[in-house]
Design an enzyme around this catalytic site. Sequence first.
Site, PDB file in Angstrom:
ATOM      1  N   TRP B 322       0.837  -1.201   0.000  1.00  0.00           N
ATOM      2  CA  TRP B 322       0.000   0.000   0.000  1.00  0.00           C
ATOM      3  C   TRP B 322       0.878   1.260   0.000  1.00  0.00           C
ATOM      4  O   TRP B 322       0.552   2.261  -0.627  1.00  0.00           O
ATOM      5  CB  TRP B 322      -0.914   0.006   1.242  1.00  0.00           C
ATOM      6  CG  TRP B 322      -1.780   1.232   1.332  1.00  0.00           C
ATOM      7  CD1 TRP B 322      -3.024   1.388   0.807  1.00  0.00           C
ATOM      8  CD2 TRP B 322      -1.469   2.477   1.966  1.00  0.00           C
ATOM      9  NE1 TRP B 322      -3.497   2.641   1.085  1.00  0.00           N
ATOM     10  CE2 TRP B 322      -2.563   3.330   1.789  1.00  0.00           C
ATOM     11  CE3 TRP B 322      -0.363   2.943   2.677  1.00  0.00           C
ATOM     12  CZ2 TRP B 322      -2.596   4.619   2.297  1.00  0.00           C
ATOM     13  CZ3 TRP B 322      -0.385   4.235   3.171  1.00  0.00           C
ATOM     14  CH2 TRP B 322      -1.494   5.058   2.983  1.00  0.00           C
ATOM     15  N   HIS B 323       1.999   1.181   0.721  1.00  0.00           N
ATOM     16  CA  HIS B 323       2.853   2.358   0.854  1.00  0.00           C
ATOM     17  C   HIS B 323       3.556   2.719  -0.448  1.00  0.00           C
ATOM     18  O   HIS B 323       3.917   3.877  -0.656  1.00  0.00           O
ATOM     19  CB  HIS B 323       3.886   2.152   1.962  1.00  0.00           C
ATOM     20  CG  HIS B 323       3.298   2.339   3.324  1.00  0.00           C
ATOM     21  ND1 HIS B 323       2.678   1.324   3.995  1.00  0.00           N
ATOM     22  CD2 HIS B 323       3.210   3.431   4.114  1.00  0.00           C
ATOM     23  CE1 HIS B 323       2.238   1.788   5.149  1.00  0.00           C
ATOM     24  NE2 HIS B 323       2.548   3.068   5.256  1.00  0.00           N
ATOM     25  N   GLY B 324       3.783   1.753  -1.301  1.00  0.00           N
ATOM     26  CA  GLY B 324       4.444   2.107  -2.550  1.00  0.00           C
ATOM     27  C   GLY B 324       4.636   0.911  -3.449  1.00  0.00           C
ATOM     28  O   GLY B 324       4.687  -0.228  -2.990  1.00  0.00           O
TER      29      GLY B 324
END
Lengths: 268, 467
Positions: B322-324
């Site tokens: 989700w973060h990257g």
Amino acid sequence: MAKKKNKKKKNNSHKAGQNQRRQQARHTKRGKNSNQNHNIENNQQKKQVADDKRPKNNQNETPIQDVKDFVRNDEIEKILDGEELSQAENELELYASAKRETETDGKSQGHSKSFAIKVGFILILIVFLVIIYSANNAKNVDLKSVETSLVKEEDLGKEMTKASDRDLMRFIGLDSENYEQVIYYKSTKELAVEELLIVKVASKGQLDGIAEAVESRVDGEIDVYASYGPKQVAQLESAVLREKGNYYFYCTSDKAEDYEEVFMNAVQ
Amino acid sequence: MLFSSIVFMFYFLPITIGVYYLIPRSKLSWRNIWLLIASLFFYSWGEPVYVFLMIYSAAFNYYMAKEIEREKVNGGSGKKNMLFTLAMNLLILGFFKYFGFLMDTINGIFNLSISYTALPLPIGISFYTFQGLSYIFDVYRGKVKVQKNPLSVALYLALFPQLIAGPIVNYRDIELQLDNRTSNFTKFGEGAVRFSIGLGKKVILANNLGALYEYVSALSDSNLTVLTVWIGIIGYTLQIYFDFSGYSDMAIGLGRMFGFEFKENFNYPYIANSITDFWRRWHMSLSGWFRDYVYIPLGGNRVTIPRHILNLLIVWSLTGLWHGANWNFVAWGTYFGILLILEKYVWGRLLDKLPPAICHIYTMLIVIISWVFFSITDINSAFEYLGRMFGVGAAGIANSTTWYLVRSNAILIVASAIGSTMAPIREIRRLEKQYRWFDTVFMLGLIIISVSYLIYGSYNPFLYFRF
């Protein structure tokens, strides 16, 4: 009379399922008619059947208000008295059947409408994504041809001079060996901030690093000229920085937008 | 538009607040419409094209929630519509966020060179997509009623205080507030104070800590000593906390100024005594989202041990992703997943018996190491940095650059470390009670210093903008 009415209605029906339901209703009616002709006790049973039937319909598919709309209150009284029980039952059954059909048609129409809207959503999204993707895509061009166009069409060489790889490292902090192709022009005049950089990268991951270096260069130059060079600060603040496909374009110049147009025409 | 920018602070915010409060209190729907217009303008300031994607997302989720409810009323489960909505939302998120990652992975695995165009990531897409999904899931589960007003759904997704970097607001937490909330002077004041504290965290602490980390990152290999790389990553550890929690404070404060109450996103994570405790305190809205909509539907902990371990690994890999769109984020998420499993099944009980100071050191060591993988996207470079932290490939223990960094940043690091605990807020409250003037003077000082930094500082976006 009631039978004739029923027959007429039956003839109007074309669906096999509906016929079946009507036949079942007629069958039930026949059975109940014979009971009606014989004794009061059976009428009471029918009353019970009618009473049982009302809440059942109400709970399932026929709201009580709809039943009242269809059969007037005085008619319900007659039914409860057992006088026209079978006729009412028949009418109720037909009504329920017709209502079921209407609802089925409604549902079917609702499903089609819902399906069309969903397809519409998908199409809108696809069109949007295609537009965005094409707007960000870029042709694979040789930067030498872009350089030639810039020099010929916009007289780039008059405003700036081609700078070396060493200058690129010194001023922007980028090593040209890390990239596929680089064009770097810079003004050699005193107190001039005009410069143009176009970088073609092999991997898009490299663009972030270039963007950071260029932004840092612009910020640094703004700091340098902040106290005594309002013209330079204005030029730097309106510098053009953009990514397009595998390219990074940066230009500080009064003609920055003209140079950008040449670049965009080449890669688009 | 950044919260920590002159345009936002001196133009956008005063105009938005002014018009909002000029609309009579009884006309909440008008106030909502104004907030929606302001939010779309706020978003389109930086994303003039992608604002259409946001409007599309709002319209699509609004319609599909109604479809789910219609299906349920007709006796269905709503599952087909829910899955379709989920797929479309993930398609949008995936196309913008993971397309390049997917193509790079395919090219890497099969040794191909398929050319593609990686699109710029629409700001806040991860946040508003998750918010949209929370609404859809809650409607599907029957936890909330379907929203009849499309503008309310749009406002829920686009509300500018939490639009760009969260906190991720669940629809059920804000449902009633959309149609019924109170805005008064006290709430407005509390919101303004919270916003100012967040601004201070960002521009006074986070930006300076970021400059420290950038300085260390730009040093040549011959200058990277063990102590230098530790100073750099400690700087980043504190930067990411003050940057993100500062943004959350500003979002919560702004929300309160308009009468909204958002849930807290941070609870002093750097005082945690275990990794489990850390994740109860860090980015709580994201971990809550994954708990409610992924972990529990997978069975949570009410399953066999192997299945529970699998559930944790799935959830934490997804949290990382989700973060990257990069393997370093997957590694970062999985790293925490493994540590949580180990705490649950191997050394959790031992930790309970150890002195709190030891537990705290253990936690911070793991957290600091995790930020190496978070801050350096190239996994090989991340391992090189990690190696230097423990002497492998480092240019000695310390050198003149190290001592320069210590001298010039010691106060900042110590102040930030103390600032990440509860001590300062306790002290401020004590002084507020003791001296009536303290509150006003403190806030005024904080705002003046913050604005000074804004005027003279360079462009410093929030770290979580890229997610």
